[in-house]
Design a protein around this motif. Structure first.
Motif, mmCIF file in Angstrom:
data_model
loop_
_atom_site.group_PDB
_atom_site.id
_atom_site.type_symbol
_atom_site.label_atom_id
_atom_site.label_comp_id
_atom_site.label_asym_id
_atom_site.label_seq_id
_atom_site.Cartn_x
_atom_site.Cartn_y
_atom_site.Cartn_z
ATOM 1 N N GLU A 28 70.764 -5.039 -17.913
ATOM 2 C CA GLU A 28 71.317 -3.849 -17.263
ATOM 3 C C GLU A 28 71.905 -4.190 -15.886
ATOM 4 N N MET A 29 73.111 -3.685 -15.635
ATOM 5 C CA MET A 29 73.737 -3.795 -14.306
ATOM 6 C C MET A 29 73.803 -2.371 -13.755
ATOM 7 N N ARG A 30 72.788 -2.023 -12.943
ATOM 8 C CA ARG A 30 72.759 -0.676 -12.369
ATOM 9 C C ARG A 30 73.594 -0.652 -11.102
ATOM 10 N N VAL A 31 74.221 0.462 -10.837
ATOM 11 C CA VAL A 31 74.956 0.597 -9.577
ATOM 12 C C VAL A 31 74.496 1.878 -8.897
ATOM 13 N N TYR A 32 74.006 1.747 -7.660
ATOM 14 C CA TYR A 32 73.628 2.915 -6.865
ATOM 15 C C TYR A 32 74.520 2.975 -5.629
ATOM 16 N N ASN A 33 74.965 4.171 -5.297
ATOM 17 C CA ASN A 33 75.695 4.356 -4.032
ATOM 18 C C ASN A 33 74.670 4.618 -2.940
ATOM 19 N N GLN A 34 74.579 3.673 -2.003
ATOM 20 C CA GLN A 34 73.501 3.702 -1.000
ATOM 21 C C GLN A 34 74.028 4.228 0.342
ATOM 22 N N PHE A 35 74.069 5.538 0.467
ATOM 23 C CA PHE A 35 74.370 6.172 1.756
ATOM 24 C C PHE A 35 73.775 7.568 1.704
ATOM 25 N N THR A 36 73.713 8.249 2.841
ATOM 26 C CA THR A 36 73.047 9.553 2.835
ATOM 27 C C THR A 36 73.969 10.694 3.261
ATOM 28 N N GLU A 37 75.008 10.403 4.070
ATOM 29 C CA GLU A 37 75.909 11.464 4.546
ATOM 30 C C GLU A 37 77.315 10.904 4.697
ATOM 31 N N GLN A 38 78.301 11.787 4.581
ATOM 32 C CA GLN A 38 79.693 11.382 4.803
ATOM 33 C C GLN A 38 80.178 11.926 6.144
ATOM 34 N N PHE A 39 80.921 11.115 6.867
ATOM 35 C CA PHE A 39 81.543 11.579 8.119
ATOM 36 C C PHE A 39 82.937 10.977 8.227
ATOM 37 N N SER A 40 83.830 11.707 8.897
ATOM 38 C CA SER A 40 85.095 11.080 9.303
ATOM 39 C C SER A 40 84.834 10.405 10.643
ATOM 40 N N VAL A 41 85.708 9.479 11.010
ATOM 41 C CA VAL A 41 85.544 8.778 12.277
ATOM 42 C C VAL A 41 85.616 9.772 13.439
ATOM 43 N N SER A 42 86.513 10.767 13.332
ATOM 44 C CA SER A 42 86.624 11.766 14.414
ATOM 45 C C SER A 42 85.342 12.583 14.538
ATOM 46 N N GLN A 43 84.724 12.914 13.410
ATOM 47 C CA GLN A 43 83.450 13.658 13.476
ATOM 48 C C GLN A 43 82.395 12.829 14.204
ATOM 49 N N LEU A 44 82.332 11.526 13.895
ATOM 50 C CA LEU A 44 81.343 10.669 14.573
ATOM 51 C C LEU A 44 81.608 10.640 16.073
ATOM 52 N N ALA A 45 82.886 10.511 16.432
ATOM 53 C CA ALA A 45 83.238 10.456 17.858
ATOM 54 C C ALA A 45 82.803 11.757 18.542
ATOM 55 N N GLU A 46 83.035 12.896 17.882
ATOM 56 C CA GLU A 46 82.675 14.192 18.470
ATOM 57 C C GLU A 46 81.156 14.276 18.667
ATOM 58 N N LEU A 47 80.390 13.769 17.682
ATOM 59 C CA LEU A 47 78.928 13.792 17.815
ATOM 60 C C LEU A 47 78.474 12.970 19.028
ATOM 61 N N VAL A 48 79.148 11.849 19.252
ATOM 62 C CA VAL A 48 78.768 11.001 20.392
ATOM 63 C C VAL A 48 79.164 11.681 21.716
ATOM 64 N N VAL A 49 80.312 12.366 21.707
ATOM 65 C CA VAL A 49 80.721 13.105 22.918
ATOM 66 C C VAL A 49 79.652 14.144 23.251
ATOM 67 N N GLN A 50 79.194 14.865 22.224
ATOM 68 C CA GLN A 50 78.163 15.902 22.452
ATOM 69 C C GLN A 50 76.849 15.286 22.934
ATOM 70 N N ALA A 51 76.441 14.173 22.289
ATOM 71 C CA ALA A 51 75.186 13.525 22.697
ATOM 72 C C ALA A 51 75.303 13.040 24.142
ATOM 73 N N GLY A 52 76.491 12.562 24.520
ATOM 74 C CA GLY A 52 76.739 12.122 25.895
ATOM 75 C C GLY A 52 76.479 13.256 26.879
ATOM 76 N N ARG A 53 76.925 14.473 26.497
ATOM 77 C CA ARG A 53 76.738 15.627 27.405
ATOM 78 C C ARG A 53 75.269 15.844 27.698
ATOM 79 N N THR A 54 74.408 15.748 26.655
ATOM 80 C CA THR A 54 72.983 15.992 26.896
ATOM 81 C C THR A 54 72.392 14.915 27.812
ATOM 82 N N LEU A 55 73.010 13.741 27.812
ATOM 83 C CA LEU A 55 72.519 12.671 28.703
ATOM 84 C C LEU A 55 73.347 12.607 29.994
ATOM 85 N N GLU A 56 74.117 13.678 30.214
ATOM 86 C CA GLU A 56 74.977 13.772 31.401
ATOM 87 C C GLU A 56 75.912 12.581 31.554
ATOM 88 N N THR A 57 76.445 12.139 30.404
ATOM 89 C CA THR A 57 77.425 11.051 30.417
ATOM 90 C C THR A 57 78.737 11.603 29.867
#
Ligand code: NAD
Ligand code: USQ
Length: 432
Positions: free
Chosen positions: A287-316
């Motif tokens: 048997e050759m099993r194939v599993y897709n090993q990830f938990t969430e999908q994001f676009s690069v812009s979404q990731l950047a926005e999340l980091v911008v928001q996290a920066g705000r909480t750390l006053e950066t």
């Protein structure tokens, strides 16, 4: 007792996995040729976190961990070494992380492309032969990549798709449209593995992993010497890890193009658990099993926005730059990849949360004095066949020897006396 060989155990995913499997009660033999450390030197890059030598980190684990691991330095391109290791250790499972895994590295120039495919494809092929000849019932757990599929305009299945054509139906391997010479090497590996499952009755799980983020696992936290690597440079750094370091260093985030590129992502703590789950639930013979090993999908812009928001909480204050895309890839596309099989086996994902981003940013802030600003902007253009800025690295390659990094790794792999020492180490471990 489950006996496992972890190949590529000095790397970002391999190191915490080796520790996690040992902590889970498995007998672990950790193997690496240490070549990644040489490639970093050649490219003038370094992990943000100061990782001790392989020997030091293994000794540290054997001091503080719940179950010791054995470490062996060796190269998958050295068939005698690999065969000997597997014959003596008789593993129930082999986890294969030991490849050149950077897409930009593989796109620097011809030498880096041929080296990547030689190292990855021949290393994997050697492994298939060694398993067949020395431990044919062993379960191969191979790290593939979500990037094998590319970004098709239909849902991505887990490895296989049912197709109806001219009134007939079949379940066939999902079409592959990889985006770099590195991603292509993974497709070649998948074909070779599927073939040996069909022809030799091998048992294999191909884990098509998404982009990994984070650096800390339960085991790497036990002692400062166990710290995992944290790549942030343009060649080995992956999107979210890079963005956190850029934010910490006060540099604008490097979103390539419009930022609509969407990929599957997962926390390093889920990587180690997925490997454990695959080992605990082995594939059947043939048997050759194939599993897709990830938990969430994001676009690069979404990731950047999340980091911008996290920066705000750390006053950066965090800025975002949209750079001309050095890669050739769709920036606005459909993306819906299935990923339920590892969940079905019991994976409880660590989803990307504010607290994880805060802790990742804090690690980046703690080490920000080590950030080399020259490693941030992308230097590898997919359209260029000879990316000049990185040509110094090519001096390590011997163009006459099939692109392999022979000269540079001779002193750490299986030559001369070292091969004898390795055999002794394997023999003493196998005897335990
Ligand atoms: P890494 O570069 O940190 O580690 C790979 C290790 O393999 C290195 O320590 C290197 O020295 C070793 N190695 C390479 N070639 C070898 C050979 N011929 N013989 C022995 N050792 C060799 O990479 P990583 O991020 O830990 O990735 C591990 C695997 O997971 C790779 O196969 C990669 O394609 C896959 N993967 C990684 C990610 C990610 O985001 N990091 C995502 C998906 C898939
Ligand atoms: N990207 C940016 N800015 C950056 C870095 C990346 O916009 O500073 C974009 C890339 O253009 C790409 C996406 O982010 O669209 C992901 O790039 P990445 O560098 O994070 O990941 P990638 O090159 O795809 O490779 C990484 C690992 C590789 C693994 C792969 C999983 O290095 O080993 O196979 O993730 S996957 O992407 O699913 O194929």
């Amino acid at each position: 007792m489950t006996r496992v060989i972890v190949l590529g155990a000095d790397g970002y995913c391999g190191w915490p996995t080796a520790l996690h499997l040992a902590a889970a009660g498995m007998d672990v033999c950790a193997v690496d040729n240490l070549s990644r450390r040489r490639w970093d030197e050649a490219l003038g890059i370094a992990s943000l976190t100061p990782i001790p030598s392989f020997e030091t980190r293994v000794d540290a684990w054997n001091e503080v961990g719940s179950r010791p691991i054995q470490a062996v330095v060796g190269d998958l391109l050295d068939y005698d070494f690999l065969h000997d290791l597997i014959a003596r250790f008789q593993p129930d499972a082999i986890v294969h992380f030991a490849e050149q895994r950077s897409a930009p590295f593989s796109m620097i120039d011809r030498l880096h492309a041929t080296f990547t495919q030689h190292n990855n494809v021949i290393g994997n092929l050697n492994l298939l032969f060694a398993i067949k000849e020395a431990a044919p019932d062993c379960h191969l757990v191979k790290l593939g990549t979500m990037g094998e599929y590319g970004t098709p305009n239909i849902d991505i299945e887990e490895g296989y798709i049912e197709i109806e054509h001219n009134g007939r139906k079949d379940t066939l391997p999902y079409p592959k449209q990889p985006g770099s010479f590195y991603h292509l090497s993974k497709v070649h590996d998948s074909h070779n593995i599927a073939f040996t499952c069909r022809v030799w009755g091998m048992r294999a799980t191909d884990l098509n992993q998404g982009v990994v983020y984070g650096t800390v696992t339960k085991e790497t936290q036990l002692d400062a010497r166990l710290v995992n690597r944290f790549d942030y440079d343009d060649v080995y750094g992956t999107a979210l890890n890079r963005f956190c370091v850029q934010a910490a260093a006060g540099e604008p985030l490097t979103v390539y193009g419009s930022g609509g590129q969407t990929r599957g992502y997962l926390d390093i703590r889920d990587t180690v658990r997925c490997i454990e789950l695959a080992i605990l639930n082995p594939a059947k013979a043939g048997e050759m099993r194939v599993y897709n090993q990830f938990t969430e999908q994001f676009s690069v812009s979404q990731l950047a926005e999340l980091v911008v928001q996290a920066g705000r909480t750390l006053e950066t204050e965090v800025q975002v730059d949209h750079l001309p895309n050095p890669r050739v890839e769709l920036e606005d596309h459909y993306y819906n990849a299935k990923h339920s099989k590892l969940r079905d086996l019991g994976l409880e994902p660590h989803l990307l949360s504010d607290s994880l981003l805060d802790s990742l940013l804090n690690i980046a802030i703690e080490h920000r004095d080590a950030v080399q600003s020259g490693s941030i902007k992308p230097r590898v253009d997919w359209r260029d066949t000879a990316n000049k800025g990185l040509s110094a690295a090519a001096a390590l390659y011997d163009p006459g020897s099939q692109g392999a990094l022979r000269g540079a790794i001779d002193d750490v792999t299986t030559r001369g006396r070292q091969r004898d020492a390795q055999r002794e180490a394997v023999a003493s471990f196998a005897a335990k």
